[in-house]
Design a protein around this motif. Structure first.
Motif, short mmCIF file in Angstrom:
data_model
loop_
_atom_site.label_atom_id
_atom_site.label_comp_id
_atom_site.label_asym_id
_atom_site.label_seq_id
_atom_site.Cartn_x
_atom_site.Cartn_y
_atom_site.Cartn_z
N ASP A 274 4.52 -6.26 -1.72
CA ASP A 274 5.49 -5.63 -2.63
C ASP A 274 6.22 -6.60 -3.54
OD1 ASP A 274 7.40 -6.88 -1.04
OD2 ASP A 274 8.42 -5.03 -0.45
N LYS A 286 0.17 1.02 -2.71
CA LYS A 286 0.40 2.48 -2.78
C LYS A 286 -0.84 3.27 -2.40
CE LYS A 286 -0.49 2.73 -7.81
NZ LYS A 286 -0.58 1.26 -8.07
N THR A 291 5.11 5.90 1.19
CA THR A 291 6.49 5.52 0.89
C THR A 291 7.45 6.30 1.79
OG1 THR A 291 6.80 7.24 -0.78
CG2 THR A 291 5.91 5.11 -1.52
N GLU A 296 10.19 4.73 -1.69
CA GLU A 296 10.19 3.28 -1.56
C GLU A 296 9.26 2.85 -0.44
OE1 GLU A 296 14.28 2.53 -0.79
OE2 GLU A 296 14.86 2.55 -2.91
N PHE A 297 8.81 1.60 -0.53
CA PHE A 297 8.05 1.01 0.57
C PHE A 297 9.00 0.23 1.45
CE2 PHE A 297 4.83 1.54 -2.78
CZ PHE A 297 3.86 2.24 -2.07
N SER A 316 7.99 3.36 5.91
CA SER A 316 6.61 3.57 5.48
C SER A 316 5.70 3.75 6.69
CB SER A 316 6.13 2.39 4.63
OG SER A 316 6.81 2.35 3.39
#
Length: 471
Positions: A274, A286, A291, A296-297, A316
C-alpha cells in the motif's frame, strides 16, 4: 480441460476417492466400503484433485508464518508460532502418496509410461511438500504392510529421491511408447504430456533453488531446468474448480463473510503493497484482498488480534469473487511467475542482466494473471523502485516481488526461511511463543497422530531446528 469431462471424471471417481488409503500404515484397518483395486484413471483423478488441496492445506497452515494472514484473536497459536497439531494435513499428504505408490505400480506393470511419469512427478511434489514442512519423514517403509511404525528417512537423502523421481518422470513422460493415454482423468493438464514435462522441469528448478548455498547446488543446473520449464502463464499447473466443488479459498472468503473469522489479512502484507514499506502503491492489492467497510486497506497485527476494532468490516480480509477467491478459481500448484523469480535468483550472481529481465517478467506474469489494468501495470513497472536497472537489482527485490506473486502459496514459507525472514518491515508477532527464544519458527512439529502411532521413530526436534537446506 473440458468442463463436462471434468464433471464426468469426478462423478465417475466418486466411489474410489479413498481406494488405496487402507494400504498405508496410516490406516491399517481394512474398510469394507472401499473397493480395493482402484482403476488407474480413478487414481489419477483423485491424486490430481487432492494434490491441489494439499497445496491449499499447506498454504493455509503456514500463511500466518509469512504474514499473509493474521488471526483476529489475540495470541492465537497460528500467529504466535506455537507447536500446532497438523495430523489431518499429514494424513492427507500420505494418503495421496499412498495412492501414488499404487498408481505407479499399476502403470509400471501395464506399461502405461505417461501415467508412470506423471505419478513420479506428483510423488516428488507431495514428498517435497512434506519434507519442506517437517524435515525427516517416513518414506522408504511407508507404503506396504511390513510395518505400521516405519523408520524416518533423512531429509537431505529424501531430496535426492525427489530429484530422481522428477528425472524418472521426465523420461517416462517423454517415452514414445505407452499402453494408455492420460485424458480428462487428469485435473491438472487434461493429458497434455508436453506441459507435464514443463511442469516437471519447473519443479526441478524449485527444489534445486532450495539447495542454494549447500553442497550439490549448481546454478547452471537450475537455469537448465528453467529453460525447459514453463513458457507462459498458459502452462501454469493448477486445478480449476467447478459448481460441485468450490475453490477452498473461496470457501474461506464465504466463511469470513458469514462471521466465521477466517482469512484476515496481516498488516505486513497490506503495508508491503500500500505504499508504506515501499515507495509505490501496488495495483495488485485491490485484486487480492478486500477493503474495510470504509473502503480502506487495514491489516491485522500478527499476534495482537483485532484490538480496538472488534467488529466485522474494520479490517481487510479475503473476499469472495477475486482471482484467488472466486468459487471456480484455479488453485495454483506451480506458476510461470514463480519460475521467473527462480531464474532471477539463480542467475543473480553471474548474470545480472538475465536476473533483472527474469525479475521484471515475473512481475509482468503475475500482473497478467490478475488482469491488472495495462496503464496501472505500466506505471508500476516504470517506478524507479521497481525498475531500478540490472546493476541496482538486489536479492531483496527478487524475494519481495516473489512474495507478492506467490500469495497464498506454501512455497513462500520455504523462501522466508531461506531468506531468514528478511522481508522489509517484517517483525516477529506480538505474544510470540516464548520457547522460540525470540526467533522465527523453522519447521512444523510432528503431528500428534504420528507421535502416538510411531513415537519410537519420531525425531526429537524443536520448532527452531532447521531442516537440511535451511542450515
Amino acid at each position: 480441460m473440458n468442463y463436462k469431462n471434468k464433471i464426468k471424471a469426478i462423478l465417475g471417481a466418486s466411489l474410489i476417492l479413498t481406494a488405496s488409503a487402507c494400504e498405508s500404515y496410516l490406516d491399517v484397518n481394512e474398510n469394507p466400503n472401499n473397493p480395493q483395486d482402484a482403476p488407474i484413471t480413478g487414481l489419477m483423478t483423485n491424486i490430481t484433485y487432492e494434490t491441489s488441496l494439499n497445496v491449499y492445506r499447506e498454504g493455509n497452515a503456514v500463511g500466518n508464518y509469512v504474514q499473509y494472514f493474521a488471526s483476529p484473536n489475540p495470541a492465537s497459536g497460528s500467529d504466535t508460532m506455537e507447536p500446532l497439531n497438523f495430523s489431518s494435513m499429514w494424513f492427507s499428504l500420505y494418503n495421496v502418496m499412498t495412492d501414488l505408490n499404487e498408481l505407479t505400480k499399476k502403470a509400471e506393470e501395464s506399461g502405461a509410461s505417461h501415467y508412470l511419469g506423471a505419478g513420479q512427478v506428483l510423488m516428488a511434489l507431495n514428498l517435497g511438500m512434506t519434507v519442506d514442512l517437517f524435515g525427516d519423514v517416513p518414506f522408504s517403509e511407508s507404503f506396504n504392510f511390513t510395518t505400521v511404525t516405519p523408520a524416518y528417512d533423512d531429509d537431505q537423502a529424501l531430496y535426492n529421491n525427489i530429484l530422481t523421481l522428477l528425472d524418472q518422470g521426465i523420461s517416462n513422460l517423454q517415452s514414445s511408447e505407452t499402453s494408455a493415454s492420460i485424458g480428462p482423468d487428469d485435473f491438472i493438464y487434461g493429458g497434455d504430456i508436453d506441459t507435464w514435462v514443463k511442469f516437471a522441469y519447473t519443479l526441478k528448478a524449485r527444489y534445486m533453488i532450495h539447495m542454494k548455498g549447500k553442497e550439490g547446488y549448481n546454478a547452471s543446473e537450475v537455469l537448465a531446468a528453467v529453460a525447459n520449464g514453463f513458457d507462459s502463464n498458459a502452462d501454469d499447473a493448477s486445478v480449476t474448480y467447478f459448481e460441485q466443488r468450490f475453490n477452498p479459498w473461496a470457501n474461506d472468503a464465504i466463511n469470513n463473510a458469514n462471521l466465521l473469522l477466517t482469512g484476515w489479512i496481516s498488516e505486513q502484507f497490506i503495508e508491503a503493497l500500500d505504499g508504506t514499506s515501499y515507495p509505490t502503491v501496488d495495483p495488485r492489492l485491490k485484486l487480492m484482498v478486500g477493503t474495510t467497510d470504509e473502503g480502506e486497506f487495514v491489516g491485522t497485527v500478527n499476534g495482537a488480534g483485532r484490538g480496538n476494532a472488534p467488529e466485522q468490516g474494520a479490517r481487510s480480509t479475503l473476499i469472495e469473487g477475486q482471482f484467488y477467491t472466486s468459487q471456480q478459481s484455479p488453485l495454483l500448484i506451480a506458476t510461470y511467475a514463480e519460475l521467473k523469480f527462480i531464474e532471477a535468483e539463480a542467475a543473480f550472481d553471474t548474470d545480472k542482466a538475465r536476473a533483472y529481465e527474469a525479475y521484471l517478467e515475473g512481475i509482468n506474469a503475475h500482473m497478467d494473471m490478475l488482469s491488472v489494468d495495462e496503464d496501472e501495470k505500466a506505471a508500476y513497472l516504470a517506478d524507479p523502485s521497481v525498475s531500478m536497472g540490472a546493476d541496482a537489482l538486489t536479492l531483496n527485490d527478487i524475494f519481495k516481488e516473489k512474495y507478492v506473486a506467490l500469495f497464498l502459496h506454501p512455497e513462500t514459507w520455504n523462501d522466508a526461511r531461506r531468506f531468514d525472514y528478511q522481508y522489509k518491515d517484517m517483525t516477529l508477532p506480538d505474544n510470540l511463543n516464548p520457547n522460540l527464544g525470540g526467533e522465527y519458527i523453522r519447521r512444523l512439529a510432528y503431528p500428534d497422530s504420528e507421535v502416538s502411532r510411531n513415537g519410537a521413530n519420531v525425531p526429537s526436534v524443536t520448532l527452531t531446528d532447521r531442516i537440511w537446506w535451511d542450515q
